[in-house]
Design an enzyme around this catalytic site. Sequence first.
Site, PDB file in Angstrom:
ATOM      1  N   GLU A 198       0.817  -1.223   0.000  1.00  0.00           N
ATOM      2  CA  GLU A 198       0.000   0.000   0.000  1.00  0.00           C
ATOM      3  C   GLU A 198       0.845   1.266   0.000  1.00  0.00           C
ATOM      4  O   GLU A 198       0.836   2.038   0.973  1.00  0.00           O
ATOM      5  CB  GLU A 198      -0.939   0.005   1.212  1.00  0.00           C
ATOM      6  CG  GLU A 198      -1.907  -1.156   1.241  1.00  0.00           C
ATOM      7  CD  GLU A 198      -2.767  -1.164   2.504  1.00  0.00           C
ATOM      8  OE1 GLU A 198      -2.705  -0.219   3.296  1.00  0.00           O
ATOM      9  OE2 GLU A 198      -3.508  -2.134   2.691  1.00  0.00           O
ATOM     10  N   GLU A 384      -4.964  -8.602   1.245  1.00  0.00           N
ATOM     11  CA  GLU A 384      -5.591  -8.242   2.526  1.00  0.00           C
ATOM     12  C   GLU A 384      -7.068  -7.994   2.315  1.00  0.00           C
ATOM     13  O   GLU A 384      -7.465  -7.327   1.358  1.00  0.00           O
ATOM     14  CB  GLU A 384      -5.015  -6.938   3.118  1.00  0.00           C
ATOM     15  CG  GLU A 384      -3.681  -7.063   3.756  1.00  0.00           C
ATOM     16  CD  GLU A 384      -3.190  -5.745   4.349  1.00  0.00           C
ATOM     17  OE1 GLU A 384      -4.024  -4.913   4.783  1.00  0.00           O
ATOM     18  OE2 GLU A 384      -1.975  -5.549   4.355  1.00  0.00           O
TER      19      GLU A 384
HETATM   20  O1  IFM Z   1      -3.448  -2.917   9.492  1.00  0.00           O
HETATM   21  C1  IFM Z   1      -3.475  -2.443   8.182  1.00  0.00           C
HETATM   22  C2  IFM Z   1      -2.366  -3.058   7.367  1.00  0.00           C
HETATM   23  O2  IFM Z   1      -1.117  -2.842   7.931  1.00  0.00           O
HETATM   24  C3  IFM Z   1      -2.352  -2.460   5.987  1.00  0.00           C
HETATM   25  N1  IFM Z   1      -3.655  -2.541   5.379  1.00  0.00           N
HETATM   26  C4  IFM Z   1      -4.783  -2.097   6.143  1.00  0.00           C
HETATM   27  C5  IFM Z   1      -4.781  -2.766   7.507  1.00  0.00           C
HETATM   28  C6  IFM Z   1      -5.995  -2.291   8.326  1.00  0.00           C
HETATM   29  O3  IFM Z   1      -5.963  -0.918   8.473  1.00  0.00           O
END
Ligand code: IFM
Length: 486
Positions: A198, A384
């Site tokens: 990200e 994710e």
């Molecule tokens: O915890 C974070 C992760 O580190 C990166 N993506 C989003 C998650 C939730 O906010």
Amino acid sequence: MTSTMNTHDRGATVEQTGGPKGSHSGVEGHSINHLGNFPADFAWGLATAAYQIEGAATEGGRGPSIWDTFSHRPGGTRNADSGDIACDHYYRWATDLDLLKELGVSSYRLSVSWSRLQPGGGGELNQEGVAFYRAVLQGLRERGIEPYVTLYHWDLPQELEDLGGWGERETAYRFAKFAVQTVLALGDLASKWITLNEPWCSAFLGYGSGAHAPGRRDLNIAVRAAHHLSLAHGLATAGIRGVDPSAQIGVTNIVTDIHSASSSPEDQAAAARLDAISNRVFLEPVFHGRYSSSVHAALDDYGLQDAIEPGDLATIHAPLDFAGINHYQRVIAHNDPSAPFSVREVPAQPATTSFGWSVVPESMTAVLERVASEFTTLPLYVTESGASYHDYVDPNGHVIDTERVDYLRRYIDAAGEAIASGVNLKGYFVWSFLDNFEWGEGYSKRFGLVYVDYRTQERIPKLSAQWYTALIGAHHALNARNYTSA
Ligand code: IFM
């Protein structure tokens, strides 16, 4: 430590996931309609990141990262929480991996801490750090779990930040060297590498809003940081290929489903602008080797064009093996001249998590279909997907997170719909394996399938963990049946 999860006791099946004997109203019948769409070799996984779980912030030769500095700064994080101890995974990794195996996942996404492996962001790797990650990767191998290793999940060595951080081009070169050294040190134990997690958050939360480390608030630096992060990805990809031709390399972007608040031209333009500065700014250079006119229109006033040097876009456009997508939200964009980039975003309804994020499973289908049709035909992974809720341990010692079960069922089903429409989805990593340090929100947000009692470090698999295990089991059973009847 409670790390045992007896699925027989709890009687979970994918169809019967409402808790012990399906007794919790509102969650019965949570089957996955599209389970048959998921390929037999689908990577069912869980994800974490180093700073969020490891702790041992000053041990094993680790140097400070921007998150150590930021979380110790007054007002940096909620309740002044830091990752100093986190889930103590640095010391508990072996039992944590046992628990992963019990959960039945085939795959695990972790990140390495740059400042543990290379404390000052340059020079030789710290051998204690190398030994730690080698032990974890070897431990995964022994348990039959495939690692997907993220090289940068937001924890820049503080020394590099002191030299200007991601606002400086030099940081991209330093990252590429670090990536190559890391793959040389660990590459015999892992083949899937994710360069960045990200980069939008690193650039725009870290240097724009200041909500994340290093907590700077300058949109010009944020925009330069965005370009330098993409450059870092491209340089690292070429560097890794040079030393390990068998490495499979991808990058993970957060992809947000953005809708206009109304049909007014102003709101529609705001939605397009938000798409440009959150999705396109990273997806376009990586997958198309350019920034479109909408990205330039939104960001050139903040120095995007000035940051680009000849050859950068070809470097960033390095061939990849897969694309990682983190998806959390549908947001609604309003035109608002008083907001940064004149866009105000609000979560879409109807439901929200404890973060106030919307729950709109169709957005998962939409972003997967969009990336596949607009950006790349490479295999995709949901690297994710997950939700934070107000989890608690009940008097029986259980964590009955029915909302998360419902969330996962619907989002995974939505991913199955994308597969049905032709998306080449190869894996799904639920965020997160453990409750952990949620950045600016400290420990106030719980995303784990496993509850962590931070006072005792006890691990308690939640109902959602039981559900996920049952889902994976049902998928295996389905494949076995198909194989036998073929
Ligand atoms: O915890 C974070 C992760 O580190 C990166 N993506 C989003 C998650 C939730 O906010």
